[in-house]
Write a protein that holds these residues in place. Structure first.
Motif, PDB file in Angstrom:
ATOM      1  N   GLY A 200      55.420  91.254 -50.886  1.00  0.00           N
ATOM      2  CA  GLY A 200      54.956  92.266 -51.816  1.00  0.00           C
ATOM      3  C   GLY A 200      55.295  91.917 -53.246  1.00  0.00           C
ATOM      4  O   GLY A 200      55.877  90.858 -53.530  1.00  0.00           O
ATOM      5  N   PRO A 201      54.936  92.780 -54.182  1.00  0.00           N
ATOM      6  CA  PRO A 201      55.349  92.595 -55.576  1.00  0.00           C
ATOM      7  C   PRO A 201      56.864  92.451 -55.646  1.00  0.00           C
ATOM      8  O   PRO A 201      57.596  93.131 -54.910  1.00  0.00           O
ATOM      9  CB  PRO A 201      54.864  93.879 -56.249  1.00  0.00           C
ATOM     10  N   ASP A 202      57.325  91.586 -56.533  1.00  0.00           N
ATOM     11  CA  ASP A 202      58.747  91.265 -56.547  1.00  0.00           C
ATOM     12  C   ASP A 202      59.296  91.349 -57.965  1.00  0.00           C
ATOM     13  O   ASP A 202      58.624  90.936 -58.924  1.00  0.00           O
ATOM     14  CB  ASP A 202      58.965  89.857 -55.983  1.00  0.00           C
ATOM     15  N   SER A 203      60.519  91.848 -58.083  1.00  0.00           N
ATOM     16  CA  SER A 203      61.119  92.014 -59.415  1.00  0.00           C
ATOM     17  C   SER A 203      61.382  90.675 -60.090  1.00  0.00           C
ATOM     18  O   SER A 203      61.362  90.580 -61.314  1.00  0.00           O
ATOM     19  CB  SER A 203      62.435  92.800 -59.296  1.00  0.00           C
ATOM     20  N   SER A 204      61.623  89.623 -59.310  1.00  0.00           N
ATOM     21  CA  SER A 204      61.896  88.327 -59.928  1.00  0.00           C
ATOM     22  C   SER A 204      60.629  87.667 -60.463  1.00  0.00           C
ATOM     23  O   SER A 204      60.693  86.823 -61.371  1.00  0.00           O
ATOM     24  CB  SER A 204      62.576  87.394 -58.920  1.00  0.00           C
ATOM     25  N   LEU A 205      59.470  88.022 -59.915  1.00  0.00           N
ATOM     26  CA  LEU A 205      58.209  87.443 -60.389  1.00  0.00           C
ATOM     27  C   LEU A 205      57.589  88.244 -61.531  1.00  0.00           C
ATOM     28  O   LEU A 205      56.814  87.697 -62.318  1.00  0.00           O
ATOM     29  CB  LEU A 205      57.201  87.351 -59.237  1.00  0.00           C
TER      30      LEU A 205
END
Length: 578
Positions: free
Chosen positions: A63-68
């Motif tokens: 899923g969407p990721d905080s690091s990306l």
């Protein structure tokens, strides 16, 4: 593995629980990437369905990721004209996702899983620490109820402080955001089984309804578009492809490293086998699917996978259930989150950023290995001062340079015999080790190649300058994994120089592939073939048979320390491990 009917109820329940985390995090991470919140939901649906089809892991959640998020923003925002065109931002992010998908699929097909190892753990810790700080500072304006147009940690910090000084803070927004952070952290710490993010989101929506936060200056998410987007090929200009490709390379590298580490961690807990190349192909398919439906690049998520695991997930049906529930929400209840305060989304992102930082790991590096601590700090400063995308380039470059540094300056030492202990041992560890007069046993712990060949030659020459001069210099060559042509030329010149001094250069335990290379280089025309021995013991026996030498203890100085004659003289080489 065939699906078991007994898993069905557990997967449906786990998928329902997972959805409560997917929705607020997807929306929050979309805004972190500089995109409309709705795109986070589109992305979540497509990547979950694609991984359910292609993914080898039974429970890994994408899923969407905080690091990306910051990497996506750093790639697409410079390409958007001032004023912000959300449609163009979505198109750029979708193309970026397609590029990341193509790169990761290519890596999987070509079995390039080792690429994920280009970032060492110390540099990854430093990169993530810098990323966590960047995310935290970038979310503070939203938490305090105002906006800034700054880019980069330093500029964002200045803009935030300037906004505070200018009185732009919205008190109600601060109250909502700080309360959200505290609530999430407290629940995660003391009630880990409770869905902390969901509780915070529901509480924030309830507070909006009761206190009418919108009238007090708190920004709300608003009504989400109803329905699901059609299959769309993103349209971008040719001039955008270069910057997008550069961003895609960095995002793909971080995504692969994250995916392999998460897959390994959860496979060890569930008894599954990690299939790295299949993981890369599946992640590529998930990114490609997201890119075709107005999504953005994704990665695996340790936190969401842990939630699914704790909820009883048994297969990828869990993710499919989550995707289906999100679609139902978009079709039937698009206004469900219209009263969600933006500071609450900032709280979600900030708490996620705190989990990226590894202060304990940084502290451990300081105590255990200072050189790797410096690498960690250099990667941290690369992100903090240069930006997210240059930061990943710095992290990769530092990792590669660290590998080269270790090969350039490998550990090497003189060996001696320790009574009662089989074999031959480092005289630094055993300063009273015995030696044979006229024989120096030297061990070089690395391949001989162009960068260290001259240093190796200088060290051997230094060893021959002791008094009395040795008769043999025996190289314990078992750790020497390669000899390139530059090193071969240096060995030839070294042997000739030693012959002129009456010293023989002798090798023991040279690996067969390396020995064949030496023969192919023609070195055996210079170095006597009789000076290659299968073992150190065989070489020592030959030396003793020739000279009649007997083992004697190491010379000691007045303080009882081993003599520098045994190889302790300072210089570039030998050196102790850092």
């Amino acid at each position: 593995m065939a699906y078991r009917r007994a898993w069905l109820v557990k997967d449906v329940v786990a998928g329902t629980v997972l959805t409560t985390l997917l929705v607020p995090q997807g929306m929050a991470y979309a805004e972190l990437a500089g995109l409309p919140a709705i795109t986070g939901l589109y992305t979540s649906v497509l990547c979950l369905l694609a991984y359910a089809v292609f993914g080898p892991s039974r429970i890994l959640v994408l899923g969407p990721d905080s690091s990306l998020g910051p990497m996506i923003a750093a790639t697409i925002l410079p390409l958007i004209a001032s004023g912000g065109d959300s449609g163009r931002a979505v198109a750029l992010a979708s193309m970026l996702s397609l590029m990341v998908g193509a790169l990761t699929i290519l890596a999987g097909v070509c079995k390039l899983g080792f690429i994920a190892d280009l970032i060492s753990k110390p540099t990854m810790i430093g990169y993530m620490n810098g990323l966590a700080l960047t995310i935290l500072i970038g979310q503070l304006p939203k938490l305090f109820g105002f906006r800034t147009d700054a880019d980069g940690l330093v500029d964002e910090t200045r803009a935030f402080v300037r906004g505070l000084a200018d009185g732009e803070t919205v008190g109600a927004a601060v109250a909502v955001g700080v309360a959200g952070i505290v609530l999430i952290l407290v629940l995660q710490r003391w009630l880990p089984k409770v869905p902390a993010v969901l509780v915070m989101v529901v509480s924030a929506i309830a507070a909006t309804s009761v206190l009418d936060l919108g009238r007090h200056g708190v920004s709300l998410v608003g009504e989400l578009p109803q329905g699901f987007p059609p299959l769309t090929l993103p349209q971008v200009g040719w001039g955008d492809l270069g910057p997008l490709c550069a961003g895609a390379l960095g995002i793909a590298l971080v995504s692969l490293a994250d995916a392999i580490s998460n897959a390994s961690a959860f496979a060890a807990r569930t008894g599954q086998e990690v299939r790295g190349n299949e993981e890369m192909t599946a992640i590529g398919a998930a990114n490609a699917a997201a890119g075709l439906f107005q999504g953005f690049p994704v990665s695996t998520s340790g936190s969401r996978t842990a939630v699914a695991e704790r909820a009883g997930a048994r297969s990828q049906l869990t993710g499919s259930v989550g995707a289906g529930l999100i679609v139902l929400m978009l079709v039937l209840l698009p206004g469900l989150f219209r009263d969600l305060p933006q500071p609450a989304l900032a709280a979600v992102v900030i708490t996620a950023s705190l989990s990226l930082a590894d202060i304990a790991g940084t502290r451990r590096l300081w105590h255990q290995r200072r050189a790797e601590f410096l690498l960690c700090m250099a990667a941290f400063l690369g992100v903090a001062l240069l930006g997210v995308l240059p930061g990943i380039a710095v992290a990769v470059g530092l990792s590669i340079l660290n590998v080269f540094r270790r090969a350039w300056w490998p550990y090497n030492t003189v060996l001696g015999r320790v009574p009662g202990l089989p074999g031959y041992h480092d005289i630094r560890s055993y300063p009273t080790a015995e030696h044979l007069p006229g024989l120096v046993i030297h061990r070089f712990d690395g391949p001989l190649f162009f960068a260290n060949a001259k240093a190796f030659r200088n060290e051997i020459m230094r060893l021959t300058r002791r008094e009395p001069q040795p008769v043999w210099v025996l190289v314990a060559a078992e750790p020497v994994t390669d000899v390139d042509t530059t090193a071969a030329d240096e060995l030839e010149e070294l042997d000739e120089a030693l012959d002129a001094q009456g010293v023989s250069l002798v090798f023991a335990e040279l690996k067969d592939p390396v020995r064949r290379k030496i023969e192919r280089y023609g070195l055996t025309r210079t170095i006597d073939p009789a000076h290659f021995f299968p073992t150190i013991e065989a070489a020592v026996a030959a030396y003793r048979a020739r000279t009649g030498a007997q083992w004697i203890p190491a010379a000691a100085d007045a303080d009882g320390q081993s003599s520098p004659a045994m190889g302790e003289a300072p210089g570039l080489l030998p050196r102790t491990p850092d």
